[in-house]
Design an enzyme around this catalytic site. Structure first.
Site, PDB file in Angstrom:
ATOM      1  CD  GLU A 113       4.438   2.285  -9.241  1.00 46.87           C
ATOM      2  OE1 GLU A 113       3.459   2.079  -8.519  1.00 46.87           O
ATOM      3  OE2 GLU A 113       5.177   1.373  -9.648  1.00 46.87           O
TER       4      GLU A 113
ATOM      5  N   GLY B 241       0.775  -1.234   0.000  1.00 48.17           N
ATOM      6  CA  GLY B 241       0.000   0.000   0.000  1.00 48.17           C
ATOM      7  C   GLY B 241       0.804   1.279   0.000  1.00 48.17           C
TER       8      GLY B 241
ATOM      9  CG  LEU C 291      -1.974  -8.311  -6.909  1.00 42.24           C
ATOM     10  CD1 LEU C 291      -1.138  -9.232  -6.038  1.00 42.24           C
ATOM     11  CD2 LEU C 291      -1.228  -7.950  -8.181  1.00 42.24           C
TER      12      LEU C 291
ATOM     13  CG  ASN D 261       1.421   3.498  -5.725  1.00 46.24           C
ATOM     14  OD1 ASN D 261       1.759   4.566  -6.230  1.00 46.24           O
ATOM     15  ND2 ASN D 261       2.030   2.346  -6.000  1.00 46.24           N
TER      16      ASN D 261
ATOM     17  CG  ASN E 180      -3.907  -0.602 -12.604  1.00 47.39           C
ATOM     18  OD1 ASN E 180      -3.725  -0.723 -11.394  1.00 47.39           O
ATOM     19  ND2 ASN E 180      -3.255  -1.345 -13.485  1.00 47.39           N
TER      20      ASN E 180
ATOM     21  CG  HIS F  97       1.609  -1.896 -15.464  1.00 49.90           C
ATOM     22  ND1 HIS F  97       1.190  -3.117 -14.984  1.00 49.90           N
ATOM     23  CD2 HIS F  97       2.646  -2.158 -16.294  1.00 49.90           C
ATOM     24  CE1 HIS F  97       1.936  -4.074 -15.505  1.00 49.90           C
ATOM     25  NE2 HIS F  97       2.823  -3.522 -16.301  1.00 49.90           N
TER      26      HIS F  97
END
Ligand code: GRF
Length: 196
Positions: free
Chosen positions: A181, A14, A92, A16, A109, A111
């Site tokens: 990110e 977690g 996931l 992000n 999302n 990636h």
């Protein structure tokens, strides 16, 4: 208080989620994370949510008899949350098609690669970074995209490139990409919310 509402889906540590929540706290993202949806009871992200009084919902398809029941339950939860944006942050499980249809261009999302490279079913986590190193790519990065019915195939919203140096390993690259990110995702969420 009439803040925009965000629901985050996450399965793992977690980081992000944390970056997004910290941006909310700093008011860089003028919204509220109303719920965390998680499929993994051991995920570190649940601890972070608990420590910060963010409601979490533990729901996994494996605890339902069939996909239809699972989808219905998820749809009910989301309907109650009425999110302006649904943010997948290291989630996931596949989002059921029905949910994707209910929230067009509202599910995003992140990636850990420069899509369309190293994306699709099975491409996640260290597997991505190992392949980038093995293939001697000169650059990698991260991508935020809309979620469609196929893994990692939705329209790209934003990317940040990260140079790969000759002494990078999958681990050092993963660290560099993750750092980016944490900068990119809050910016994109802020931008998208400003357009709703
Ligand atoms: C990130 O690398 C993200 O790109 C991918 O899953 C990972 C989640 O990491 N979708 P964290 O749980 O946010 O630390």
């Amino acid at each position: 208080m009439n803040k925009k509402r965000i629901v985050v889906f996450a399965s793992g540590s977690g980081s992000n989620f944390r970056a997004l929540h910290q941006s909310v706290l700093k008011k860089d993202i003028p919204a509220r994370i109303t719920a965390l949806i998680c499929d993994n009871p051991d995920a570190g992200v649940l601890d972070y949510a608990r420590e910060h009084d963010i409601r979490s919902v533990l729901i996994s398809p494996k605890n339902f008899n069939n996909l239809a029941d699972y989808t219905k339950k998820l749809a009910d939860i989301l309907e109650r949350e009425a999110p302006h944006l649904i943010v997948l942050a290291g989630y996931l499980k596949k989002i059921p098609d029905h949910i994707i249809e209910c929230y067009p261009r509202k599910i995003i999302n992140i990636h850990p690669a420069l899509l369309p490279k190293y994306g699709g079913k099975g491409w996640y986590g260290m597997r991505v970074h190992r392949a980038v190193i093995e293939n001697r790519e000169k650059e990698s990065g991260c991508t935020v995209h809309y979620v469609t019915g196929n893994y990692d195939e939705g329209p790209v919203i934003a990317q940040i490139k990260v140079p790969v140096s000759t002494d990078d390993t999958a681990e050092t690259l993963a660290e560099k990409v993750l750092k980016q990110e944490h900068l990119l995702y809050p910016k994109v969420v802020r931008f998208l919310l400003s357009n709703f």
